[in-house]
Design an enzyme around this catalytic site. Structure first.
Site, short mmCIF file in Angstrom:
data_model
loop_
_atom_site.label_atom_id
_atom_site.label_comp_id
_atom_site.label_asym_id
_atom_site.label_seq_id
_atom_site.Cartn_x
_atom_site.Cartn_y
_atom_site.Cartn_z
N GLU A 1 36.47 36.74 29.74
CA GLU A 1 37.20 37.93 30.20
C GLU A 1 37.37 38.89 29.03
OE1 GLU A 1 40.75 38.07 32.99
OE2 GLU A 1 41.72 38.58 31.09
N TYR B 1 41.58 45.58 33.84
CA TYR B 1 42.23 46.84 33.46
C TYR B 1 43.72 46.69 33.68
CZ TYR B 1 41.55 47.68 38.51
OH TYR B 1 41.50 47.56 39.87
N HIS C 1 36.97 43.65 37.75
CA HIS C 1 38.26 43.41 38.40
C HIS C 1 38.57 44.60 39.29
CE1 HIS C 1 40.13 40.19 35.62
NE2 HIS C 1 38.83 40.20 35.44
N GLY D 1 46.97 42.54 42.64
CA GLY D 1 47.56 43.38 41.60
C GLY D 1 49.07 43.28 41.63
#
Length: 322
Positions: free
Chosen positions: A25, A57, A85, A116
């Protein structure tokens, strides 16, 4: 250059004939200096020939433009395959469909579909916005269907999050597994776990998920334990209690080198336990730093991911593309 090996590789793992997926990542840089450091890390990670790298992000879609710029550069300037993502909270289906289309137009063929974080200030959701990762998966599949003629050279792989311990907003671990099963039914291809700190947590998740009918690969997300501050902070953010014995050993280390050695050893043990439990891959949270991630990888001795062989392949592929 990475420091000399301090730990012997785990026995038998390098002799396994089953392929093990490897991924990392990354997150977009916040400054020119951070960008220079990140690209040094990218070149080092590229030598291990990972199967993909995920690009995250900030909360609520902040720095999404910078993330897309990083994805574009990865596609154009490296041999790496980005997994983008994508969060859905605060975005309407129309907005998200446009973002998905833009990602596909750049060449992205992997999306990590996430809900999120909800706004911390209690702001109500935008009318018509999506609320759950399951809704986003279904939207991705609808966009994919509309573009099927354009994607004949590579369909979209959709990943989701999984939780080895109870999600902070969930009533139970059983509910978390039901949510994962619903994501699979909506079209998820694989899952990556959030961080965990105890060797039995991944095995427990895998056992519960398989009993419930989850068949997609569940890839353990592994964080190098070389920074006590980072371990504590991620424990707070994830709601997962770090191993107190590990924290004590890190705190008692006399030198940074000793602390680093202890952290790498604990990370390797965690990854090894996940592989022994049946993990089909390892996803390393790098924090845009390559040294600890590469040391963990060296000690695991994963098949297919030799840095020397990967370096030759990466150089050759770049030469052919130039």
């Amino acid at each position: 250059m990475s420091p000399p090996s301090l730990i012997e590789p785990h026995p038998n793992l390098s002799e396994s004939t089953a392929p093990v997926a490897l991924s990392y990542e990354l997150f977009p840089p916040r400054s020119p200096a951070a960008a220079e450091s990140l690209w040094n890390t990218i070149r080092e990670l590229e030598t291990t020939d990972p199967d993909y790298v995920s690009v995250t992000y900030g909360a609520s879609g902040s720095n999404r433009d910078t993330a897309v710029e990083l994805i574009n550069r990865l596609l154009l300037e490296t041999t790496l395959r980005p997994l983008a993502h994508l969060t859905c909270v605060g975005n309407t289906p129309q907005e998200l469909a446009e973002i998905i289309g833009d990602l596909l137009d750049t060449g992205v063929r992997g999306i990590l579909a996430l809900r999120g974080d909800r706004p911390q200030d209690g702001t109500p959701p935008v009318p018509g916005s999506l609320r759950y990762a399951q809704d986003l998966i279904e939207l991705i599949r609808r966009v994919e269907q509309r573009r099927s003629a354009l994607l004949c050279a590579g369909k979209i792989a959709v990943g989701v999050a999984a939780y080895p311990t109870r999600h902070p907003e969930s009533p139970s671990e059983e509910h978390d597994v039901e949510v994962l099963l619903a994501k699979q039914r909506s079209g998820a291809d694989f899952a990556i776990t959030q961080v965990f700190f105890h060797t039995d947590q991944y095995a427990d998740l895998l056992s519960r998920a398989r009993r419930a009918g989850v068949t997609i690969p569940i890839i353990p997300g592994i964080m190098p334990f070389t920074s006590p501050r980072r371990v504590k902070r991620l424990g707070e953010l994830s709601g997962v209690e770090p191993d107190p014995q590990l924290l004590a050993r890190l705190a008692a280390a006399d030198t940074d080198a000793e602390r680093h050695r202890i952290g790498v050893r604990a990370t390797v043990d965690l990854a090894k336990a996940a592989l022994d439990a049946g993990a089909q891959g390892i996803h390393l949270y790098t924090f845009n730093e390559h040294q600890s991630a590469l040391e963990v990888l060296d000690k695991l001795a994963l098949p297919r991911h030799s840095r020397s062989a990967g370096r030759r392949t990466a150089i050759l592929q770049r030469q052919l593309a130039s």
